[in-house]
Design an enzyme around this catalytic site. Structure first.
Site, mmCIF file in Angstrom:
data_model
loop_
_atom_site.group_PDB
_atom_site.id
_atom_site.type_symbol
_atom_site.label_atom_id
_atom_site.label_comp_id
_atom_site.label_asym_id
_atom_site.label_seq_id
_atom_site.Cartn_x
_atom_site.Cartn_y
_atom_site.Cartn_z
ATOM 1 N N TYR A 104 0.757 -1.003 0.206
ATOM 2 C CA TYR A 104 -0.037 0.119 0.034
ATOM 3 C C TYR A 104 0.937 1.164 -0.144
ATOM 4 O O TYR A 104 1.576 1.450 1.148
ATOM 5 C CB TYR A 104 -0.862 -0.030 1.239
ATOM 6 C CG TYR A 104 -2.151 -1.114 1.293
ATOM 7 C CD1 TYR A 104 -2.352 -1.748 0.102
ATOM 8 C CD2 TYR A 104 -2.662 -1.343 2.495
ATOM 9 C CE1 TYR A 104 -3.465 -2.662 0.230
ATOM 10 C CE2 TYR A 104 -3.506 -2.384 2.392
ATOM 11 C CZ TYR A 104 -3.749 -3.126 1.425
ATOM 12 O OH TYR A 104 -4.815 -4.065 1.479
ATOM 13 N N HIS A 130 -1.221 -12.024 0.455
ATOM 14 C CA HIS A 130 -1.728 -10.809 -0.306
ATOM 15 C C HIS A 130 -2.259 -11.456 -1.995
ATOM 16 O O HIS A 130 -2.963 -10.826 -2.407
ATOM 17 C CB HIS A 130 -0.873 -9.615 -0.460
ATOM 18 C CG HIS A 130 -2.011 -8.569 -0.576
ATOM 19 N ND1 HIS A 130 -1.292 -7.087 -0.404
ATOM 20 C CD2 HIS A 130 -3.027 -8.242 -0.700
ATOM 21 C CE1 HIS A 130 -2.332 -6.108 -0.419
ATOM 22 N NE2 HIS A 130 -3.204 -6.869 -0.784
ATOM 23 N N PRO A 179 -15.865 -3.704 3.471
ATOM 24 C CA PRO A 179 -16.991 -3.587 4.402
ATOM 25 C C PRO A 179 -18.303 -2.672 3.812
ATOM 26 O O PRO A 179 -19.285 -2.624 4.033
ATOM 27 C CB PRO A 179 -16.737 -3.440 5.685
ATOM 28 C CG PRO A 179 -15.259 -2.672 5.512
ATOM 29 C CD PRO A 179 -14.655 -3.384 4.459
ATOM 30 N N LEU A 180 -17.692 -1.337 3.230
ATOM 31 C CA LEU A 180 -18.430 -0.204 2.702
ATOM 32 C C LEU A 180 -18.504 -0.308 1.405
ATOM 33 O O LEU A 180 -18.776 0.666 0.771
ATOM 34 C CB LEU A 180 -17.844 1.017 3.517
ATOM 35 C CG LEU A 180 -17.696 1.072 4.983
ATOM 36 C CD1 LEU A 180 -17.221 2.614 5.432
ATOM 37 C CD2 LEU A 180 -19.113 0.944 5.627
ATOM 38 N N GLY A 182 -16.804 2.567 -0.134
ATOM 39 C CA GLY A 182 -17.235 3.864 -0.046
ATOM 40 C C GLY A 182 -18.817 3.941 -0.351
ATOM 41 O O GLY A 182 -19.526 4.880 -0.080
ATOM 42 N N SER A 211 -21.454 4.090 2.093
ATOM 43 C CA SER A 211 -21.535 5.525 2.944
ATOM 44 C C SER A 211 -22.851 6.242 2.508
ATOM 45 O O SER A 211 -23.260 7.028 3.180
ATOM 46 C CB SER A 211 -20.536 6.089 3.122
ATOM 47 O OG SER A 211 -20.266 6.963 1.559
HETATM 48 N N1 LIG Z 1 -6.540 -7.792 -1.254
HETATM 49 C C1 LIG Z 1 -6.670 -7.469 -0.063
HETATM 50 O O1 LIG Z 1 -6.131 -8.075 0.893
HETATM 51 C C2 LIG Z 1 -7.643 -6.185 0.136
HETATM 52 C C3 LIG Z 1 -8.262 -5.617 -0.669
HETATM 53 C C4 LIG Z 1 -9.037 -4.621 -0.404
HETATM 54 C C5 LIG Z 1 -8.933 -3.998 0.890
HETATM 55 N N2 LIG Z 1 -8.377 -4.522 1.743
HETATM 56 C C6 LIG Z 1 -8.426 -4.069 3.128
HETATM 57 O O2 LIG Z 1 -9.615 -3.675 3.333
HETATM 58 C C7 LIG Z 1 -9.606 -2.265 4.145
HETATM 59 C C8 LIG Z 1 -11.157 -1.790 3.643
HETATM 60 O O3 LIG Z 1 -11.619 -2.116 2.340
HETATM 61 P P1 LIG Z 1 -11.605 -1.087 1.245
HETATM 62 O O4 LIG Z 1 -10.633 -0.036 1.490
HETATM 63 O O5 LIG Z 1 -11.631 -1.624 -0.058
HETATM 64 O O6 LIG Z 1 -13.175 -0.254 1.176
HETATM 65 P P2 LIG Z 1 -14.313 0.112 2.365
HETATM 66 O O7 LIG Z 1 -13.744 -0.108 3.523
HETATM 67 O O8 LIG Z 1 -15.428 -0.780 1.963
HETATM 68 O O9 LIG Z 1 -14.358 1.581 1.910
HETATM 69 C C9 LIG Z 1 -13.330 2.558 2.199
HETATM 70 C C10 LIG Z 1 -13.520 3.694 1.844
HETATM 71 O O10 LIG Z 1 -14.903 4.254 2.099
HETATM 72 C C11 LIG Z 1 -14.918 5.779 2.324
HETATM 73 N N3 LIG Z 1 -15.399 5.632 3.700
HETATM 74 C C12 LIG Z 1 -15.042 5.178 4.951
HETATM 75 N N4 LIG Z 1 -15.438 5.340 6.005
HETATM 76 C C13 LIG Z 1 -16.363 6.302 5.820
HETATM 77 C C14 LIG Z 1 -17.691 6.986 6.186
HETATM 78 N N5 LIG Z 1 -18.076 6.646 7.646
HETATM 79 N N6 LIG Z 1 -18.425 7.792 5.614
HETATM 80 C C15 LIG Z 1 -18.156 7.882 4.175
HETATM 81 N N7 LIG Z 1 -16.992 7.418 3.565
HETATM 82 C C16 LIG Z 1 -16.152 6.509 4.457
HETATM 83 C C17 LIG Z 1 -13.364 6.089 2.305
HETATM 84 O O11 LIG Z 1 -12.887 6.585 0.951
HETATM 85 P P3 LIG Z 1 -13.673 8.020 0.472
HETATM 86 O O12 LIG Z 1 -13.521 8.911 1.571
HETATM 87 O O13 LIG Z 1 -12.281 8.252 -0.723
HETATM 88 O O14 LIG Z 1 -14.779 7.760 -0.283
HETATM 89 C C18 LIG Z 1 -12.841 4.839 2.326
HETATM 90 O O15 LIG Z 1 -11.488 4.699 2.080
HETATM 91 C C19 LIG Z 1 -8.523 -1.823 3.236
HETATM 92 O O16 LIG Z 1 -8.095 -0.562 3.749
HETATM 93 C C20 LIG Z 1 -7.476 -2.601 3.283
HETATM 94 O O17 LIG Z 1 -6.870 -2.687 4.691
HETATM 95 C C21 LIG Z 1 -7.744 -5.650 1.413
#
Ligand SMILES: NC(=O)c1ccc[n+]([C@@H]2O[C@H](COP(=O)([O-])OP(=O)(O)OC[C@H]3O[C@@H](n4cnc5c(N)ncnc54)[C@H](OP(=O)(O)O)[C@@H]3O)[C@@H](O)[C@H]2O)c1
Length: 325
Positions: free
Chosen positions: A65, A134, A213-214, A217, A220
């Site tokens: 990352y 990963h 989980p979101l 985004g 949201s």
């Molecule tokens: N292959 C893998 O291992 C892999 C792949 C994906 C993710 N991950 C891990 O999972 C974590 C979470 O997944 P993800 O990043 O894909 O997506 P997510 O958690 O579904 O969405 C995160 C994004 O939503 C927005 N957000 C978060 N909280 C909010 C709130 N309360 N209100 C409004 N907007 C909000 C932010 O972006 P904006 O403000 O820009 O909208 C944030 O970056 C990653 O950080 C990472 O650690 C791992």
């Protein structure tokens, strides 16, 4: 609801974690942006501090990352508080920090050891609590060699447990042959259930660490049909695997689904994001959602989901009915 356990490891974590992908800033994979645009490290550190103050103790990052930046920023933010937290990071992607580019993958024993040492150094710690593969589709034939390499790192005290970031229940089950395998990290949110993976977690005593989980985004509720994400954001120049955004816009079918369940998610004074996290907390006692967090406000809102707790059985049923599941 004050903590959950990482499978058979016995490691206790807050029921909601902190996803640290976005705070790594820009990097490139396969010629496309793989980060979430520019970030301000001071804001990222403030977000981590706010999450810590609100009881979040589980931090998920990866060496790739921002090609090392996310781990460094976490190290800065967690300085002096290492013993209060559980750190998960990942290995398997080979990258060039000079050009901030992913250049390959490697899961050999020698590379795993090298990557582990590099992550420990960037994280400024002497141990990684959960070390995750990963490469979601790494060959099953290599599992035994990877387990052996990871068990060696456990024996040396460099890592405490390990897991696989994969959406394939068969791979999760194969990794679970390793005595210190504690978790699978997989895609799970209210719009995208994963019953087979959750069954594998039950069968093999693994935690279900929930990425996306979101829905990146979308859950949201702040993105509508007219939103156009910037081209330096992974959602703006969407790679083929992305489901929730297409051509830089929220995918219409998911916006329709979100509208259908909006009232249930926001009942009881929850925000949409809190409702989405409440669904995950209710889905299984093994789930640990790790919402990506990039601001203090997001840390507050996502940690605030803990005050509301899991959705109840009736709400889960209503959501399944509304989504035709
Ligand atoms: N292959 C893998 O291992 C892999 C792949 C994906 C993710 N991950 C891990 O999972 C974590 C979470 O997944 P993800 O990043 O894909 O997506 P997510 O958690 O579904 O969405 C995160 C994004 O939503 C927005 N957000 C978060 N909280 C909010 C709130 N309360 N209100 C409004 N907007 C909000 C932010 O972006 P904006 O403000 O820009 O909208 C944030 O970056 C990653 O950080 C990472 O650690 C791992």
């Amino acid at each position: 609801m004050s903590s959950r356990t990482l499978g058979r490891s016995g490691i206790r974590v807050s029921p909601i974690g902190f996803g640290a992908w976005a705070i790594g800033g820009p990097f490139v994979s396969g010629g496309k942006p793989a980060g979430w645009g520019e970030v301000d490290d001071d804001e990222s550190v403030a977000a981590v501090h706010r999450a810590l103050d609100l009881g979040v103790t589980f931090f998920d990052t990866a060496d790739v990352y921002g090609t090392g930046r996310s781990e460094r920023v976490l190290s800065r933010a967690l300085a002096g508080r290492r013993d209060e937290v559980v750190i998960a990071t990942k290995f398997g992607n080979v990258f060039d920090p000079a050009t901030r580019t992913v250049i390959g993958r490697d899961v050999s024993a020698a590379y795993i050891r090298q990557a582990c040492r590099a992550s420990l150094e960037r994280l400024g710690t002497d141990r990684i609590d959960l070390y995750q593969l990963h490469i979601g589709d790494a060959p099953l034939e290599q599992v035994d060699d990877m387990i052996a390499a990871l068990e060696d790192l456990v024996a040396e005290g460099l890592i405490r447990s390990y897991g696989w970031s994969t959406d394939d229940p068969a791979r999760a089950a194969a990794f679970a042959r390793g005595p210190h395998c504690a978790a699978v990290q997989h895609q799970l949110n209210v719009l995208n259930d994963a019953p087979e993976m959750l069954a594998a977690c039950d069968a093999h005593d693994l935690a279900s660490v929930n990425r996306g989980p979101l829905a990146m985004g979308l859950l949201s509720g702040k993105y509508g049909p007219d939103t156009r994400l910037p081209m330096d954001d992974v959602r703006g120049d969407s790679p083929p695997w992305m489901r929730y955004f297409a051509d830089g816009r929220p995918a219409p079918e998911f916006l329709v689904k979100l509208d259908a369940i909006r009232d249930v998610l926001t009942s009881g004074g929850r925000t949409l994001a809190q409702g989405a996290l409440g669904w995950l907390l209710a889905r299984s006692e093994r789930t640990v959602p790790i919402p990506g967090i990039r601001t203090v406000a997001q840390a507050e809102q996502n940690a605030g989901a803990l005050q509301h707790g899991p959705l109840d059985e009736t709400q889960l049923r209503q959501i399944d009915e509304l989504l035709g599941r």
